[in-house]
Design a protein around this motif. Structure first.
Motif, mmCIF file in Angstrom:
data_model
loop_
_atom_site.group_PDB
_atom_site.id
_atom_site.type_symbol
_atom_site.label_atom_id
_atom_site.label_comp_id
_atom_site.label_asym_id
_atom_site.label_seq_id
_atom_site.Cartn_x
_atom_site.Cartn_y
_atom_site.Cartn_z
ATOM 1 N N ASP A 101 0.966 -1.243 -0.086
ATOM 2 C CA ASP A 101 0.074 -0.148 -0.060
ATOM 3 C C ASP A 101 0.868 1.338 -0.024
ATOM 4 O OD1 ASP A 101 -2.123 -1.357 0.019
ATOM 5 O OD2 ASP A 101 -2.750 -1.216 2.269
ATOM 6 N N TYR A 102 1.836 1.098 0.764
ATOM 7 C CA TYR A 102 2.746 2.380 0.852
ATOM 8 C C TYR A 102 3.364 3.020 -0.611
ATOM 9 C CZ TYR A 102 6.424 -1.045 1.982
ATOM 10 O OH TYR A 102 7.242 -2.137 2.120
ATOM 11 N N THR A 133 0.875 4.722 -1.951
ATOM 12 C CA THR A 133 0.452 6.168 -1.421
ATOM 13 C C THR A 133 1.701 6.968 -1.982
ATOM 14 O OG1 THR A 133 0.002 4.884 0.597
ATOM 15 C CG2 THR A 133 0.805 7.460 0.589
ATOM 16 N N PHE A 148 -6.155 6.768 1.274
ATOM 17 C CA PHE A 148 -6.612 5.385 1.280
ATOM 18 C C PHE A 148 -7.219 4.614 2.257
ATOM 19 C CE2 PHE A 148 -3.246 6.276 -1.672
ATOM 20 C CZ PHE A 148 -3.828 5.449 -2.923
ATOM 21 N N GLN A 149 -7.884 3.403 2.402
ATOM 22 C CA GLN A 149 -8.425 2.903 3.163
ATOM 23 C C GLN A 149 -7.522 2.495 4.346
ATOM 24 O OE1 GLN A 149 -10.723 -0.414 1.683
ATOM 25 N NE2 GLN A 149 -11.410 -1.201 3.506
ATOM 26 N N GLU A 150 -6.555 2.053 4.261
ATOM 27 C CA GLU A 150 -5.625 1.173 5.244
ATOM 28 C C GLU A 150 -4.516 2.216 5.618
ATOM 29 O OE1 GLU A 150 -5.886 -1.589 6.874
ATOM 30 O OE2 GLU A 150 -7.420 -2.302 5.889
ATOM 31 N N THR A 185 -0.920 0.502 6.698
ATOM 32 C CA THR A 185 0.098 -0.074 5.594
ATOM 33 C C THR A 185 0.269 0.990 4.678
ATOM 34 O OG1 THR A 185 -1.948 -1.273 4.588
ATOM 35 C CG2 THR A 185 -0.711 -2.523 5.933
ATOM 36 N N SER A 186 -0.297 1.991 4.721
ATOM 37 C CA SER A 186 -0.389 2.979 3.725
ATOM 38 C C SER A 186 0.906 4.012 3.813
ATOM 39 C CB SER A 186 -1.433 3.860 3.410
ATOM 40 O OG SER A 186 -2.756 3.092 2.917
ATOM 41 N N LEU A 187 1.642 3.765 4.985
ATOM 42 C CA LEU A 187 2.788 4.551 5.188
ATOM 43 C C LEU A 187 3.959 3.799 5.293
ATOM 44 C CD1 LEU A 187 1.506 7.111 7.835
ATOM 45 C CD2 LEU A 187 2.250 7.936 5.930
ATOM 46 N N ASN A 188 5.215 4.210 4.772
ATOM 47 C CA ASN A 188 6.305 3.414 4.350
ATOM 48 C C ASN A 188 6.793 3.154 5.648
ATOM 49 O OD1 ASN A 188 8.635 2.208 3.589
ATOM 50 N ND2 ASN A 188 8.743 3.413 1.818
ATOM 51 N N PRO A 189 7.097 1.833 6.166
ATOM 52 C CA PRO A 189 7.546 1.606 7.734
ATOM 53 C C PRO A 189 8.948 2.242 7.865
ATOM 54 C CG PRO A 189 7.340 -0.463 6.483
ATOM 55 C CD PRO A 189 6.768 0.504 5.489
ATOM 56 N N VAL A 190 9.694 2.137 6.831
ATOM 57 C CA VAL A 190 11.113 2.513 7.302
ATOM 58 C C VAL A 190 11.578 3.893 6.979
ATOM 59 C CG1 VAL A 190 11.863 0.099 6.811
ATOM 60 C CG2 VAL A 190 11.938 1.807 4.986
ATOM 61 N N PHE A 191 10.555 4.556 6.877
ATOM 62 C CA PHE A 191 10.973 6.159 6.325
ATOM 63 C C PHE A 191 10.194 7.048 7.690
ATOM 64 C CE2 PHE A 191 11.960 4.510 2.498
ATOM 65 C CZ PHE A 191 13.567 5.235 2.361
ATOM 66 N N GLN A 242 8.383 11.209 4.610
ATOM 67 C CA GLN A 242 7.481 10.842 3.677
ATOM 68 C C GLN A 242 6.524 12.061 3.282
ATOM 69 O OE1 GLN A 242 5.626 6.973 4.283
ATOM 70 N NE2 GLN A 242 7.046 6.786 5.842
ATOM 71 N N TYR A 260 8.637 7.230 13.246
ATOM 72 C CA TYR A 260 8.102 6.319 12.444
ATOM 73 C C TYR A 260 6.791 5.876 12.410
ATOM 74 C CZ TYR A 260 13.340 5.704 11.086
ATOM 75 O OH TYR A 260 14.535 6.164 10.817
ATOM 76 N N HIS A 313 4.980 3.154 12.943
ATOM 77 C CA HIS A 313 4.820 2.294 13.838
ATOM 78 C C HIS A 313 4.672 2.751 15.266
ATOM 79 C CE1 HIS A 313 8.978 1.933 14.355
ATOM 80 N NE2 HIS A 313 8.537 1.668 15.665
ATOM 81 N N MET A 355 -2.033 10.590 6.915
ATOM 82 C CA MET A 355 -2.505 10.324 5.515
ATOM 83 C C MET A 355 -3.072 11.589 4.802
ATOM 84 S SD MET A 355 -1.148 7.480 4.240
ATOM 85 C CE MET A 355 -2.103 7.443 2.755
ATOM 86 N N LEU A 390 -0.767 14.311 4.215
ATOM 87 C CA LEU A 390 -0.005 14.262 3.171
ATOM 88 C C LEU A 390 -0.740 14.522 1.748
ATOM 89 C CD1 LEU A 390 2.541 12.665 1.870
ATOM 90 C CD2 LEU A 390 1.137 10.617 1.898
#
Lengths: 305, 333
Positions: free
Chosen positions: A202-203, A206, B100-102, B105-111, B116, B155, B157, B168, B171
């Motif tokens: 998903d990301y 985005t 988006f819906q989720e 999971t819609s954001l990048n976990p490692v940045f 972002q 981050y 998480h 989001m 963004l």
């Protein structure tokens, strides 16, 4: 963090202990080295005397206890052949082995990651299929064969590069290429499949919805996520590259640890073999530790508190 | 409201998906218009083509499996179906953005959040690093994120679902888009958080002239947020009208079914009502009305002849036997 360090140190010690014990007993099964050090027609008494002098006449458990007691203090004995300190002999070969292993690793990552990324992005196109075919080929070719072919083409026919030996960057090219061939295949295929997975996340959608250009998504946003599992693979492969460089080192007469171990095994030069095994197991453990720390650096979700 | 200029006009949009079993018509001839400052809800069950419609507008269809077969998407005077990828990219995140819906999971976990959120500004504006950082912080503050100066270096998480959805939204809002597409923005959130997010989106709408296309299957959200509603079924618009009319006087049996299946807070007596059956798979759509197999008032005509979209005053319906029939047909397509 301190707990973690203590736990990891204990793990390393256990690994070293098990590695040394296993190799100690297995290598003893290969037989007595004394016969190899004396002329074939040496009288029996002389053989016995030599065996006694080296301590090989004693029961195995006594030899083991003595070996372990000394090993803990960093004393692996002297080489049976050169009479030099075994550990020092092995340590002298480390720079050459590291040079070869890291060059091969760097080379394979440099080739494999761009191929893997592009194959994933252009999946099922000609580029992808050619890339996959090449990587499978690289994985399928045995390194001794590839090494010999490279020597034949570049050293014998074209005379561009030396056939073997060590000492300069020129000498490094062919063995590093040979050693890298296998890893390139693994890394490229792994990068491709991981990248494919990441691109479906998903990301990434985005990122596209934010108007980020595709090249940047591939080389920054998706790449960092792709690297996390690759680091583990690199760690495993670095162990293989360090320990498994034996064949390549022998083919190219590279003065590294692998070739020394090979010779020492054939000569039943037990102290050198044991020192070599110790060192490889130690390096392997340290690499694994470094990788776990790196892992935490790349993946903020598992940072150690 | 209708005197305002149209911002998005979709005409006879057909989006197809190639599958192993042939071509699937995910969006099958959809027409709609969204005016400046207006919120239009797109409602329907899963698999009715809502998300494919929005991805078509964004140019984010999963190529090459999905593609726009025919039709036009006019946005601010340009036909998006004719734009190159590069031109589309300049619009995305800038003039049109999407939530988006989720949020999980819609954001990048490692940045970090800051990394972002900076990216759209880097792409679409000429601000320098410091200006970007300040813009991001003030945007985060405006969506109600406390400690924005710290969160910017955290981050995803480390944030809760509601906070992530606020991120989001910020963004999407960074470049002050003319059109915001929100694809089930509250579906994955807790009910209390849903209300907060909807309040936030309303507040944002109140201060800008942005148009919004809100995709949802929650009629409560529609009632709360939308000016007009479009009900989709099996890739087609089956009913469209302003929000009051839809709730007070639905004409399509499917719309009526959707309204009837809404649980109401004060009633606990009977069973919840539901529409029998499920949305037909796109490769199994019957020749007549797509809803006929699930419709209680379907006749032979419904099963054989596909209904056209007819207008009764400002209410459009795709049904041969509209319930609570308004005065007369004014025109039909």
């Amino acid at each position: 963090m301190l707990d973690y360090l203590i736990k990891r140190t204990v793990q390393v010690l256990v690994v070293l202990f098990l590695a040394l014990t296993t190799v100690f007993f297995i290598i003893r099964l290969s037989g007595d080295p004394t016969a190899l050090f004396l002329p074939p027609d040496a009288p029996r008494e002389q053989l016995e005397e030599f065996r006694k002098a080296l301590g090989f006449d004693r029961p195995l458990y006594v030899q083991y206890t003595e070996f372990m007691t000394n090993a803990v203090q960093g004393d692996f004995g002297n080489s049976l052949r050169t009479r030099e300190d075994a550990l020092q002999t092995v340590l002298n070969r480390i720079p050459a082995t590291f040079q070869l292993a890291f060059t091969a690793l760097g080379l394979s990552l440099l080739i494999a990651i761009p191929i893997g990324i592009n194959s994933a992005y252009k999946r099922n196109t000609l580029f992808d299929q050619t890339g996959v075919a090449f990587t499978v080929l690289g994985q399928a070719l045995p390194s001794f064969w590839l090494g010999l072919i490279l020597i034949y083409v570049f050293a014998v026919q074209f005379k561009w590069l030396p056939t073997g030996g060590g000492g300069s960057m020129i000498h490094l090219i062919l063995p590093a290429l040979t050693l890298a061939a296998y890893s390139v295949a693994r890394f490229a295929r792994f990068t491709r499949s991981t990248m494919l997975d990441v691109l479906r996340k998903d990301y990434i959608r985005t990122a596209k919805a934010s108007g980020i250009p595709m090249y940047k998504i591939l080389s920054v946003y998706a790449l960092k996520n792709t690297l996390i599992p690759i680091i583990t693979l690199v760690a495993l492969d670095l162990g293989v590259l360090l320990g498994g460089a034996v064949i390549v080192e022998v083919v190219f007469a590279w003065p590294g640890l692998g070739r020394l171990l090979m010779q020492s095994l054939l000569n039943r030069d037990f102290p050198v073999v044991m020192a070599g095994v110790f060192l490889i197991a130690f390096i392997y453990s340290v690499i694994n530790f470094v990788v776990d720390v790196l892992y935490a650096y790349v993946n903020p979700q598992i940072r150690y508190k | 409201m209708r005197e305002r200029a149209p911002i998005l006009e979709v005409r006879q949009l057909k989006t197809h998906i190639k599958t192993a079993n042939g071509i699937v018509k995910a969006v099958d001839g959809v027409d709609f218009t969204i005016y400046e400052g207006e919120t239009v809800g797109i409602v329907g069950e899963s698999g009715c083509g809502k998300s494919m419609t929005s991805l078509s507008v964004m140019g984010l269809l999963p190529k090459p499996m999905a593609y726009i077969e025919s039709g036009h998407i006019h946005f601010a005077g340009r036909d998006l179906t004719q734009l190159s990828e590069k031109e589309m990219r300049k619009l995305r995140g800038n003039d049109i953005s999407m939530i988006f819906q989720e949020p999980m999971t819609s954001l990048n976990p490692v940045f970090t959040i800051g990394q972002q959120l900076s990216e759209p500004l880097k792409q679409h504006t000429r601000l320098n690093k410091k200006e970007i950082r300040n813009a991001v912080i003030s945007m985060l503050q405006s969506v109600g994120i406390p400690r924005a100066e710290q969160i910017i270096d955290e981050y995803p998480h480390q944030l809760s679902g509601g906070m992530r959805q606020r991120v989001m939204i910020s963004l999407a809002m960074l470049c002050q888009p003319k059109l915001l597409i929100a694809d089930e923005p509250t579906t994955a959130l807790d009910v209390t958080i849903q209300a907060q997010i909807l309040e936030l989106m309303k507040a944002i709408k109140a201060t800008t002239n942005m148009a919004m296309m809100l995709i949802t299957h929650d009629l409560g959200v529609v009632a709360e947020m939308c000016d007009r509603v479009m009900v989709m079924y099996a890739g087609q618009v089956v009913e469209s009208a302003d929000v009051r009319t839809i709730f007070n006087r639905p004409t399509h049996p499917y719309t009526q079914g959707l309204l009837a299946s809404m649980p109401t807070a004060n009633e606990r007596k009977g069973e919840l009502s539901s529409i029998p059956g499920s949305v037909p798979r796109p490769d199994e759509i019957p020749p007549g009305c797509a809803f006929a197999p699930r419709c209680s008032i379907a006749t032979d005509r419904c099963r054989q002849e596909r209904p056209v979209l007819q207008a009764y005053e400002n209410q459009w319906t795709r049904c041969w036997h509209p319930i609570s029939k308004p005065s007369e047909v004014t025109h039909a397509t």
